[in-house]
Design an enzyme around this catalytic site. Structure first.
Site, PDB file in Angstrom:
ATOM      1  N   ARG A  23     -60.213   3.065 -25.892  1.00 45.94           N
ATOM      2  CA  ARG A  23     -59.315   3.981 -26.574  1.00 45.94           C
ATOM      3  C   ARG A  23     -60.062   4.625 -27.727  1.00 45.94           C
ATOM      4  O   ARG A  23     -60.606   3.918 -28.582  1.00 45.94           O
ATOM      5  CB  ARG A  23     -58.139   3.143 -27.094  1.00 45.94           C
ATOM      6  CG  ARG A  23     -56.973   3.938 -27.523  1.00 45.94           C
ATOM      7  CD  ARG A  23     -55.795   3.021 -27.732  1.00 45.94           C
ATOM      8  NE  ARG A  23     -55.898   2.232 -28.954  1.00 45.94           N
ATOM      9  CZ  ARG A  23     -54.850   1.870 -29.680  1.00 45.94           C
ATOM     10  NH1 ARG A  23     -53.635   2.203 -29.283  1.00 45.94           N
ATOM     11  NH2 ARG A  23     -55.002   1.168 -30.759  1.00 45.94           N
ATOM     12  N   THR A  36     -58.374   9.668 -31.682  1.00 43.59           N
ATOM     13  CA  THR A  36     -57.300  10.384 -30.978  1.00 43.59           C
ATOM     14  C   THR A  36     -56.335   9.440 -30.275  1.00 43.59           C
ATOM     15  O   THR A  36     -55.279   9.856 -29.821  1.00 43.59           O
ATOM     16  CB  THR A  36     -57.913  11.303 -29.908  1.00 43.59           C
ATOM     17  OG1 THR A  36     -58.599  10.457 -28.960  1.00 43.59           O
ATOM     18  CG2 THR A  36     -58.910  12.286 -30.506  1.00 43.59           C
ATOM     19  N   ASP A  91     -61.393  -7.665 -29.418  1.00 43.44           N
ATOM     20  CA  ASP A  91     -62.227  -8.297 -30.443  1.00 43.44           C
ATOM     21  C   ASP A  91     -61.895  -9.774 -30.592  1.00 43.44           C
ATOM     22  O   ASP A  91     -62.793 -10.599 -30.803  1.00 43.44           O
ATOM     23  CB  ASP A  91     -62.037  -7.583 -31.786  1.00 43.44           C
ATOM     24  CG  ASP A  91     -62.742  -6.234 -31.798  1.00 43.44           C
ATOM     25  OD1 ASP A  91     -63.679  -6.073 -30.998  1.00 43.44           O
ATOM     26  OD2 ASP A  91     -62.340  -5.363 -32.582  1.00 43.44           O
ATOM     27  N   ASP A 141     -56.508  -6.710 -32.627  1.00 41.27           N
ATOM     28  CA  ASP A 141     -57.313  -6.113 -31.557  1.00 41.27           C
ATOM     29  C   ASP A 141     -57.624  -7.182 -30.509  1.00 41.27           C
ATOM     30  O   ASP A 141     -58.413  -8.103 -30.741  1.00 41.27           O
ATOM     31  CB  ASP A 141     -58.608  -5.539 -32.138  1.00 41.27           C
ATOM     32  CG  ASP A 141     -59.324  -4.678 -31.116  1.00 41.27           C
ATOM     33  OD1 ASP A 141     -59.570  -3.501 -31.404  1.00 41.27           O
ATOM     34  OD2 ASP A 141     -59.614  -5.182 -30.001  1.00 41.27           O
TER      35      ASP A 141
END
Ligand code: PRP
Ligand code: URA
Length: 687
Positions: free
Chosen positions: A582, A586, A681, A678
């Site tokens: 991603r 944006t 991660d 995340d």
């Protein structure tokens, strides 16, 4: 805590005859250690510091005091502590028996102070001071440091010039009888393996001429044990006491470890009920009284845990009667003389089995508390403690010498307090801050884009008056195409997963596990094929899944974390990969890899991605699959945001979404709130 199946529960009182026999078995099971402590302390000090009769009496009185303090809710027999062998011997050499006894009383007082603090402030601080990574190695040290004494009792220590083969045979025989009784005996015999083993070993020793009955013939029937009393036998002094006092760290750790291990065995959390404050008070009072009467310090006994674990008899009635027997036995001159004729080899045969249990209990503390040895801090703490504790280290500070186990305990506590708590957590925290800074900058870029009209959904953040991206929250309505797992176990696992303190290893395991639950739900409508099988009893028509028909397609990277769980349940499914990330600015998906199994269009495809946030990645992955002709698709994710669900349902109304939780919203940076951060991660430990 898992309920355990017990032969006799804590408050169950057996019929009289069985009660007596069980109590005798308990007291005798403790014998190997109880009588050995005085023998070993005297040998190490080169003088008489302790006697067997006083050791028996103080272990009995101590156990009764403990039962009183714990309101009969903890099935623990207190006996002579091995942790005190060296400190007592050193203390006695330095400051005489009186100095050693004062030291033990001081340890008892420390216990009682700790118990009082726990009663007032709770026990959290003690867990911080003595976590499993300190307690586990400590108990292992206590157990392993006894290994050589068991071996020397058997008579096969390295360097033994003339091996007494008769003794070795007796030890092996005692060991084998005990082990076979444990494994094979039925009914009552099965629960008195130590008594059976010791009695058999003793009989063999008599037959082989290893027992000299002279002390028994010479002893009086009843005799008062040689109590050593302060102000009568000696004047208390503090010098040696301060050398002995640090051992309290070891024995408090041992106490917690034993109680934790015993709690697991009996299926009741003793740390909560009767509570650590009460168990420590009982143990401390018992140790204080032992010092007061001239006996060895008491401990909650790894052996007790072992005996309760093996026999499944947790009755406090049995333990209380065992304590009374121990006191009475201490006054039976003939009996204590008879005990002193038990050959070392018999004790060695039983100890071979018992001492290992202490060390194994230490291991169990580490395993059951999931101490992660992938973390360097844990490796450093355990390694240094084991080497110092077993290597005979000693450091003198003024008149006080801290050695062996005490030193290991002190170092363990200090290292645990000083070393960074969790490398990953520290890094995560730092990175989290950095990420926030970075994302604030990113938000500004988005604001710029908004201003340029590149983004349609924009709103004002009232707090700092900056424009930020916000995706409109969808209405929560019943939806056939969205399945949210609603199960306490999933909720439980999710709560650990979401916790920012959860480390990489556990996070990764949980992602796999929840993935498995999602797969279970997604396979709810699976078609099965008829097969004929034969059970050991008869032939039947059974149903099987054609695993080959399925394909799992994780979206790289984070989706691969779920794969582990799914291939556990459908190991023959085909696996493809969809590479996509991603764009941080944006929030749009960027394709970078696409590799799917042959004949994908004919398979049922489960697309895996832990997070369905804006829905960009998931929708684009599915669009690619549809381009390949795939028609049968399900989307599995751990956490979905309403925004992602809405997008998916608009663009791919034929795709059913399975998630473990439908969260509240997305934040201005496109992260799911409350979410888990995340996913990629956290799975791969990249930040
Ligand atoms: C994360 C996540 C999804 C995506 C979801 O991947 O694993 O693939 O974001 O967000 P979306 O629905 O708004 O597209 P990321 O792009 O961070 O890549 P990674 O798995 O390699 O970390
Ligand atoms: N990707 C993640 O890994 N987490 C989120 O909250 C959103 C997207």
């Amino acid at each position: 805590m898992k309920e355990a199946k017990l032969t006799l529960d804590i408050n169950e009182k057996p019929p009289v005859l069985k009660w007596i026999i069980l109590a005798l078995q308990h007291v005798f099971a403790m014998f190997g250690a109880t009588i050995l402590v005085p023998i070993l302390v005297n040998a190490a000090a080169g003088t008489t510091v302790l006697t067997i009769p006083v050791a028996l009496v103080t272990s009995g009185i101590g156990t009764l005091l403990y039962i009183l303090c714990t309101k009969g809710k903890s099935p623990v027999y207190l006996g002579s502590s091995f942790a005190f062998i060296t400190p007592l011997a050193v203390g006695a050499v330095k400051a005489g028996v009186g100095g050693a006894m004062t030291g033990m009383m001081l340890v008892g007082i420390i216990y009682m102070i700790v118990a009082a603090i726990i009663a007032i402030c709770g026990k959290d601080w003690i867990h911080k001071l003595l976590p499993p990574i300190v307690i586990g190695p400590m108990i292992m040290i206590i157990g392993l440091s006894l290994a050589s004494s068991a071996v020397s009792q058997i008579g096969i220590s390295a360097g033994t010039e003339v091996i007494d083969y008769k003794g070795v045979i007796v030890a092996l025989f005692t060991f084998l009888v005990t082990a076979v009784t444990m494994l094979k005996a039925k009914g009552f015999l099965k629960i008195i393996p130590f008594l059976v083993g010791m009695a058999s070993g003793y009989v063999l020793s008599v037959i082989l001429g290893l027992v000299d009955f002279t002390p028994v013939l010479e002893a009086a029937f009843f005799s008062i044990p040689d109590f050593v009393l302060p102000f009568i036998s000696y004047t208390p002094t503090l010098g040696a006491a301060l050398t002995i006092a640090p051992i309290a760290i070891v024995t408090i750790a041992e106490h917690i470890g034993d109680h934790s291990a015993l709690s697991t065995i009996i299926g009741k959390d003793l740390i909560k009920e009767p509570g650590l404050n009460r168990t420590l008070l009982g143990d401390g009072l018992a140790t204080f009284v032992a010092g007061l009467l001239g006996g060895p310090a008491n401990t909650t006994y790894g052996e007790n845990t072992a005996v309760v674990g093996m026999t499944k008899i947790a009755s406090v009635w049995v333990i209380g009667l065992a304590a009374i027997f121990a006191i009475l036995l201490g006054f039976l001159g003939k009996f204590t003389a008879l005990v002193s004729t038990i050959p070392n080899a018999v004790l060695g045969g039983v100890s071979l089995l018992l001492y290992g249990f202490i060390a194994v209990n230490g291991l169990k503390v580490l395993i059951e508390n999931r101490v992660d040895f992938g973390k360097s801090r844990n490796v450093i703490i355990a390694s240094s403690m084991l080497v110092l504790g077993l290597g005979g280290a000693a450091i003198g500070i003024g008149t006080v010498t801290v050695s062996g186990m005490s030193l290991a305990a002190v170092i363990g506590v200090i290292l645990n307090l000083l070393l960074p708590k969790d490398d990953e957590e520290v890094t995560e925290e730092k990175v989290e801050n950095k990420k926030e800074e970075k994302e604030e900058a990113k938000a500004e870029v988005v604001v710029e884009n908004n201003k340029k009209g590149k983004n349609k959904n924009k709103t004002k953040n009232a707090k700092n008056n900056t424009e930020v991206v916000r995706v409109e929250k969808v209405e929560e309505k019943p939806n056939d195409n969205l399945v949210v797992l609603n199960h306490p176990l999933v909720e439980h696992k999710l709560s650990i997963l979401r916790d920012k303190k959860t480390g990489t290893k556990e996070f990764r395991e949980l992602v796999g596990e929840i993935g498995m639950f999602l797969c279970y739900e997604a396979m709810n409508d699976a078609e099965l094929e008829e097969v004929e099988i034969e059970t050991p009893i008869q032939k039947i028509d059974a149903k099987r899944l054609n695993e080959d028909k399925y394909a799992f397609l994780p979206i790289l990277r984070a989706g691969t974390g779920m794969l582990d769980g799914l291939i556990k349940v459908i190991p023959n499914a085909k696996i493809g990969h969809i590479g996509m990330y991603r764009n941080e600015e944006t929030l749009q998906p960027v394709r970078y890899f696409f590799k799917v199994p042959n004949g994908i269009e004919n398979r049922e495809v489960l697309v895996l991605d832990p997070m369905l946030a804006t829905g960009g990645s998931g929708c684009d992955a599915i669009a690619q699959l549809k381009e390949e002709g795939v028609t049968n698709i399900k989307f599995l994710c751990l956490i979905a945001a309403p925004e992602g669900v809405e997008k998916m349902q608009k663009e791919h109304p034929d795709v059913k979404i399975y998630c473990a939780a439908l969260d509240e919203k997305l934040n201005e940076k496109g992260y799911i709130v409350p979410g888990l951060g995340d996913a990629g991660d956290r799975i791969f430990g990249t930040k």
